[in-house]
Scaffold this active site. Structure first.
Site: not given
Length: 683
Positions: A472-473, A476, A479
């Site tokens: 999940h991280e 980020h 991105h």
């Protein structure tokens, strides 16, 4: 003239502008901030004193060029305050908080600057600008207006004071939570009390105790959320109760770390500020500049999901109670600290799978290299090379250089995996350097997790939840690495708050994707692959326990909304009573399924950037679930799919309205049906 002896005041000579953390000392920060504040104000003054009429070049472009030094100093400092907040750093942070708020207001509320932005915005239709420039004008005008730039001088003065008070209180909330979380770490005298934990987990608990001078004992530190991952394994019910009780009482104990008066004052001041800005509540103020638009839109979604989630949670509890009644010699009513433990028993009975037994297949380095990095390479062609010569802000943080498929440099990725007393709870990504063509910078991003550090020589074996958090991280991080923009305002994850979780949630899909899982899920001693039958059973459990998980999340999201829909005249005498009433209002007041975050340790909304915005996880998940369906329909883990997702969504950063970018990627708006199916709410 800058101080040549202060490394923060000189452009870094390290690759990618990585701050020279080895040379930076705590005493460098405040002088660097003051110099950066002064320089930024001079830059703004040069814009507002231009005699010619406002243009894009002499106003908007000049505004984007300003503040470079402040950005460098702030990114370095706030990376450290979240990940290595020693007492000295905490003291600097407390002193700095109101100064930073005042400086931000001095820019945002500058009447002369706002006038110039207004003038450019008014002639937008006639200007020869590209799409990013046009959107930049719109966003600067919208954000300054939203922040109060159109207020009269008296109102601006009051607003500035409110912002300074709130910045100090946010800082106090985080400090109290960190201190009380450390103080409430649970000490056990014997390994027998922790029966059910693996040798590596016991080693980590022993190491934590030794670091506090508690030789021969075991210390269990607390994560940010309610409860603890170990609750699924601990066979001693009293040990589970002690951990859960410590978790839920954080920062609410009538001591120096009590956050109840702090958060009540935060709520009151936020409500007053919202009224000053023309809004009925802080929630109305926040959502007005998000994709949701209004708190009523958020409420409609939360209520639509709450009833089926609570219904499913009740059915799950009945199944847990049945297991207790069948297996315990002295049955008892299931309580919150029992849920995870007996959930694993139900999972084993239904699916013949024990997720805690999977840890030997999730060795951290293999998950990182052969899972997280592998999936990114397959999708986007990027590669990762560890740079042992580059020093991050803490010895535990590792630096990787990232290259595109054609060999061109992309940026740096920093991973800080392990927990420590100076690190705040939870997991997060933040930029250290942001990409911008205007400034000629490439990105440096960091991921922080809070995995217990095992003893010397012991492998780091992750839980499935920790594997999920890492993927999940890293979403980020991708991105932040992939956004290619001209203007710093749009760099990386600078998107609407209720869109920012979307790319990270999408990246979770690769955890159980066959070719990814087969590459990283190997037994750390034998190299044996995870049994395909187990993998199939894992996939079959994707909706398992979703009543509980959805309910605890929705409870926290609603609690956030409830606090921030309080008007300026609302008097909250008792935090606990307010919580109870709010959760009863939405039908999520089940004591066996407590909210994921109670108010006194709800850092996302009282010291982080998610105030009135915690709903954004489920809001973004609508897009996420719809996107996962798209990948499945189009061949999954391919470069073609990855390149499309990168170019049309991740790559635009904040330079395009996120829903427009989503339509460009998907060909239509997102549909909610895939989310309802994923969470078992479609029946």
């Amino acid at each position: 003239m800058t101080d040549a002896s202060n490394p923060l005041l000189q452009p870094s000579t390290l690759p990618y502008g990585l701050p020279d953390f080895a040379a930076i000392r705590p005493e460098h920060y405040l002088p660097a901030f003051q110099a950066a504040f002064d320089e930024h104000l001079r830059e703004i003054s040069r814009i507002t004193m231009v005699r010619s009429m406002p243009t894009f070049e002499n106003t908007i472009d000049a505004l984007e060029r300003s503040g470079d030094l402040l950005d460098r100093v702030a990114h370095a400092f706030y990376t450290v305050t979240s990940a290595d907040a020693t007492p000295e750093i905490q003291e600097i942070d407390e002193h700095l908080a109101p100064l930073m708020a005042a400086h931000q207001d001095a820019i945002t509320l500058d009447g002369a600057l706002y006038w110039r932005v207004q003038q450019v915005h008014a002639q937008l239709a006639e200007l020869d600008l590209d799409d990013e420039q046009r959107y930049l004008v719109e966003r600067h005008h919208r954000e300054m207006t939203h922040a109060g730039a159109a207020l009269d001088d008296a109102s601006k003065e009051r607003l500035t004071l409110l912002n300074q008070q709130l910045s100090t209180l946010n800082n106090t909330f985080e400090r109290n939570l960190l201190n009380d979380t450390n103080d409430l770490a649970v000490v056990f005298d014997s390994a027998e009390e922790l029966a059910g934990l693996s040798a590596g987990e016991l080693s980590a608990a022993s190491r934590s105790a030794q670091e506090r001078g508690l030789d021969g004992r075991f210390l269990i530190s607390l994560p940010l959320f309610t409860g603890h991952p170990y609750l699924a394994q601990l066979r001693d019910r009293e040990a589970r109760r002690r951990i859960m009780d410590a978790s839920r009482v954080r920062a609410s104990r009538d001591n120096g770390n009590d956050n109840r008066p702090v958060l009540r004052e935060i709520v009151r001041l936020r409500a007053e500020r919202a009224e000053l800005l023309g809004y009925a509540s802080h929630a109305a103020y926040v959502t007005a500049d998000e994709t949701a638009g209004t708190p009523e839109a958020v409420e409609r979604m939360l209520r639509e999901l709450a009833a089926p989630a609570a219904r499913n949670a009740r059915a799950e509890r009945e199944a847990l109670q049945a297991i207790v009644d069948e297996t315990e010699s002295a049955p008892f009513p299931v309580e919150a600290h029992d849920w995870a433990f007996y959930t694993e028993k139900v999972r084993t009975a239904r699916y013949d799978i024990d997720t805690s037994a999977l840890r030997p297949w999730f060795e951290a380095e293999r998950v990182l290299q052969d899972g997280v990095f592998f999936a990114a390479t397959q999708l986007y062609g990027v590669t990762f090379t560890e740079r042992h010569d580059l020093v991050a802000y803490h010895p535990g943080a590792r630096v990787f250089e990232v290259h595109n498929a054609d060999g061109t440099a992309l940026g740096l990725y920093v991973l800080d995996l392990y927990t420590r007393d100076s690190k705040r709870g939870g997991a997060w990504m933040n930029p250290i350097v942001s990409q911008s063509h205007l400034r000629g910078t490439l990105p440096v991003v960091v991921n922080n997790l809070n995995v217990p550090l095992p003893g010397d020589g012991e492998p780091t074996l992750l839980t499935l939840d920790e594997v999920t958090t890492l993927f999940h991280e890293f979403g980020h991080a991708l991105h932040g690495l992939f956004a290619v923009v001209t203007y710093p305002h749009f760099a990386g994850t600078n998107v609407f708050r209720d869109f920012v979780e979307f790319p990270s949630q999408v990246n979770e899909m690769w955890i159980l994707w066959p070719e990814v899982l087969d590459n990283y899920a190997r037994h750390h001693e034998t190299g044996e692959a995870l049994d395909p039958a187990i993998v199939e059973r894992l996939r079959a459990t994707e909706t398992f326990n979703q009543g509980h998980d959805t309910s605890e999340y929705l409870a926290a999201a609603w609690l956030d909304q409830a606090w921030h829909r309080v008007g300026p005249d609302g008097e909250i005498a008792d935090v606990s009573s307010f919580e109870s009433a709010a959760l009863a209002d939405i039908g999520l007041d089940d004591p066996v399924v407590p909210t994921r975050y109670s108010s006194t340790y709800f850092a996302h909304v009282f010291s982080g950037g998610y105030s009135a915005g915690y709903y954004s996880y489920i809001w973004s998940e609508v897009l996420d679930a719809d996107t996962v369906d798209w990948f499945r329909e189009n061949g999954g883990l391919t470069r073609e799919n990855g390149d499309r997702f990168r170019a049309r969504l991740l790559g635009v950063g904040g330079s395009k309205d996120p829903l427009v970018a989503y339509r460009d990627f998907r060909g239509r708006d997102a549909e909610i049906a895939p989310l309802l199916k994923r969470r078992g709410l479609d029946t």
